[in-house]
Design a protein around this motif. Structure first.
Motif, PDB file in Angstrom:
ATOM      1  N   GLN A  36      -8.110  -2.889   6.510  1.00  0.00           N
ATOM      2  CA  GLN A  36      -7.559  -2.349   5.268  1.00  0.00           C
ATOM      3  C   GLN A  36      -6.322  -3.138   4.838  1.00  0.00           C
ATOM      4  O   GLN A  36      -5.488  -3.517   5.654  1.00  0.00           O
ATOM      5  CB  GLN A  36      -7.206  -0.867   5.449  1.00  0.00           C
ATOM      6  N   LYS A  37      -6.207  -3.393   3.530  1.00  0.00           N
ATOM      7  CA  LYS A  37      -5.107  -4.185   2.987  1.00  0.00           C
ATOM      8  C   LYS A  37      -3.805  -3.396   3.032  1.00  0.00           C
ATOM      9  O   LYS A  37      -3.750  -2.239   2.615  1.00  0.00           O
ATOM     10  CB  LYS A  37      -5.426  -4.596   1.549  1.00  0.00           C
ATOM     11  N   HIS A  39       0.841  -1.190   0.000  1.00  0.00           N
ATOM     12  CA  HIS A  39       0.000   0.000   0.000  1.00  0.00           C
ATOM     13  C   HIS A  39       0.881   1.247   0.000  1.00  0.00           C
ATOM     14  O   HIS A  39       2.000   1.240   0.520  1.00  0.00           O
ATOM     15  CB  HIS A  39      -0.913  -0.009   1.226  1.00  0.00           C
ATOM     16  N   PHE A  93      -3.743   3.196   8.825  1.00  0.00           N
ATOM     17  CA  PHE A  93      -4.603   2.173   8.231  1.00  0.00           C
ATOM     18  C   PHE A  93      -5.827   1.979   9.111  1.00  0.00           C
ATOM     19  O   PHE A  93      -5.730   1.972  10.341  1.00  0.00           O
ATOM     20  CB  PHE A  93      -3.861   0.845   8.078  1.00  0.00           C
ATOM     21  N   ALA A  94      -6.974   1.801   8.447  1.00  0.00           N
ATOM     22  CA  ALA A  94      -8.201   1.449   9.161  1.00  0.00           C
ATOM     23  C   ALA A  94      -8.243  -0.056   9.365  1.00  0.00           C
ATOM     24  O   ALA A  94      -7.573  -0.826   8.671  1.00  0.00           O
ATOM     25  CB  ALA A  94      -9.420   1.917   8.372  1.00  0.00           C
ATOM     26  N   GLU A 136      -3.211 -11.832   1.555  1.00  0.00           N
ATOM     27  CA  GLU A 136      -3.509 -10.413   1.755  1.00  0.00           C
ATOM     28  C   GLU A 136      -3.286 -10.079   3.225  1.00  0.00           C
ATOM     29  O   GLU A 136      -3.987 -10.607   4.100  1.00  0.00           O
ATOM     30  CB  GLU A 136      -4.951 -10.098   1.352  1.00  0.00           C
ATOM     31  N   ASN A 152      -7.491  -0.218  13.819  1.00  0.00           N
ATOM     32  CA  ASN A 152      -7.041   1.109  13.390  1.00  0.00           C
ATOM     33  C   ASN A 152      -5.627   1.335  13.916  1.00  0.00           C
ATOM     34  O   ASN A 152      -5.393   1.260  15.118  1.00  0.00           O
ATOM     35  CB  ASN A 152      -7.971   2.197  13.917  1.00  0.00           C
ATOM     36  N   LYS A 190      -3.699  -7.672   6.176  1.00  0.00           N
ATOM     37  CA  LYS A 190      -4.601  -6.570   6.510  1.00  0.00           C
ATOM     38  C   LYS A 190      -4.345  -6.070   7.922  1.00  0.00           C
ATOM     39  O   LYS A 190      -3.830  -6.795   8.775  1.00  0.00           O
ATOM     40  CB  LYS A 190      -6.056  -7.018   6.380  1.00  0.00           C
TER      41      LYS A 190
END
Length: 410
Positions: A103-104, A90, A99-100, A191, A197, A193
């Motif tokens: 989220q990836k 990202h 990042f939330a 992935e 948060n 993640k």
């Protein structure tokens, strides 16, 4: 005749001058012999000028002041659960990136895992076909069993009806399904993640890096809440409210960082726990304070509270009733105060202090509401000495002279 009158005139003037000189000499002699004396009135007591403040007995809240360090509430080492090459990152995957939850962040090459999923899907299809074929064979076996005229026991009947074979085929289907689920799970794990948060504190991999299961990818710190470890004297703990099993809220706290925010800006927090160990340097208790949204993501205008900051904190403690707020400068000899009585004399009293800070103390016994507390210094205080304030008349015997105390206004 004329000559006789001349001699008489001269004699008269001479006698007159002698009389004047004699009278003058007599007066001078008496003045010198009996000089005038002054009568002095006895000197009375002189009032000492002081400053006073009225005593107010009221309910006061104790505020505990402490210093503390900001630490993460949630901090993890983000790790890979499958092996492979990093094929995607990202744009925010840098120190300080936000990042939330969910989220990836990273992508591990999924090609091998996609092939395994296809393979296991085919394997499951084959196993399910075997079950259907076995069920067909079982139907034929049942028809043959019904044509037999002989009686067989139950165990032999199961063998004749191919029950063990069918059970084995169905078990193979369950294994194939589990293997497929594991393959899909591994594919999903390619992935990486964010679990909550968070903000990236450290990054350990780059695009193209090869990772194995358990390899550390980055350090993430939760952004929903930071903690503050405040060092509090042991004798102050009794005034702080700590949450209990009933989820009662702890004492409120205000966090200040004058060097970064200025003197009038603060963040709100809550006391959540008392840590079990003492602070290593000062041997003080450690109180844990939670500050929500520390980086100001959800509230505009809130200054960011940064990790490892050394900040000042004020904790709202319990309230005490019927106490007097006394400046520490008005306290003498540990626990004595000076009071100006209604007859303008000094009274020296012992008081009971329920709590104190560097600037003031709370007195619970020894003072009454409305009394005049002497706040200026006296060089030689004695019980009963006469006092006055600047709005009172001068001393009874010294209308033009004034004695000042240290710090008293003229």
């Amino acid at each position: 005749v004329s000559r006789a009158w001349k001699w008489l005139g001269r004699l008269f003037r001479l006698c007159f001058a002698a009389a004047i000189a004699g009278i003058s000499g007599y007066i001078a002699y008496n003045w010198i012999s009996n000089p005038p004396t002054t009568q002095r009135r006895p000197k009375g007591p002189e009032a000492v000028l002081v400053e006073t403040t009225p005593v107010e007995m009221e309910t006061r809240q104790i505020v505990i002041r402490a210093m503390g360090r900001v630490v993460p509430a949630n901090q993890i080492q983000l790790a890979a659960r499958v092996s492979g090459q990093i094929t995607g990152t990202h744009a925010h995957f840098v120190p300080g990136g936000r990042f939330a939850a969910g989220q990836k962040i990273l992508q591990i090459d999924p090609a091998d895992y996609e092939l395994i999923v296809r393979q296991q899907t085919g394997n499951l299809t084959r196993m399910e076909s075997d079950v259907r074929l076995e069920m067909g064979q079982q139907t034929v076996a049942k028809q043959e069993y019904e044509l037999l005229l002989e009686e067989v026991d139950e165990a032999d009947a199961d063998l004749l009806l191919r029950q063990p074979q069918l059970a084995a085929k169905r078990a193979s289907v369950e294994v194939a399904r589990a293997t497929l689920e594991k393959a899909r799970l591994d594919l999903d794990r390619t992935e990486i993640k964010a679990p909550f948060n968070s903000v990236v504190q450290n990054r350990n991999v780059e695009l193209g890096s090869y990772v194995s299961p358990g390899a550390s990818l980055a350090t993430l710190v939760g952004t929903d809440e930071f903690w503050l470890e405040a060092a509090v004297p042991l004798d102050e703990l009794k005034w702080i409210d700590f949450p209990d099993e009933s989820d009662a809220a702890g004492s409120r706290a205000r966090v200040y960082n004058e060097s970064a925010w200025g003197g009038h800006v603060h963040r709100e927090g809550r006391v959540i726990k008392l840590l079990p160990g003492l602070e290593s340097k000062g041997r003080m208790a450690q109180v844990l304070i939670a500050v929500a949204d520390p980086l100001g993501d959800n509230e505009t205008g809130q200054p960011p509270l940064l990790l490892d900051s050394y900040v000042r904190v004020e904790i709202d403690g319990a309230c005490v009733d019927n106490v007097a707020h006394v400046p520490r400068s008005a306290l003498h000899g540990g626990a004595r105060v000076w009071v100006m009585l209604p007859d303008n004399t000094l009274d020296i009293r012992e008081v009971d202090i329920v709590w104190g800070s560097a600037e003031f103390v709370y007195v619970i016994n020894g003072l009454r509401d409305g009394e005049q507390l002497v706040t200026s210094n006296l060089a030689s205080p004695l019980p009963g000495m006469l006092l006055r304030t600047k709005d009172m008349p001068w001393g009874p015997t010294s209308p033009k002279r004034e004695r000042k105390t240290d710090g008293a206004a003229a």
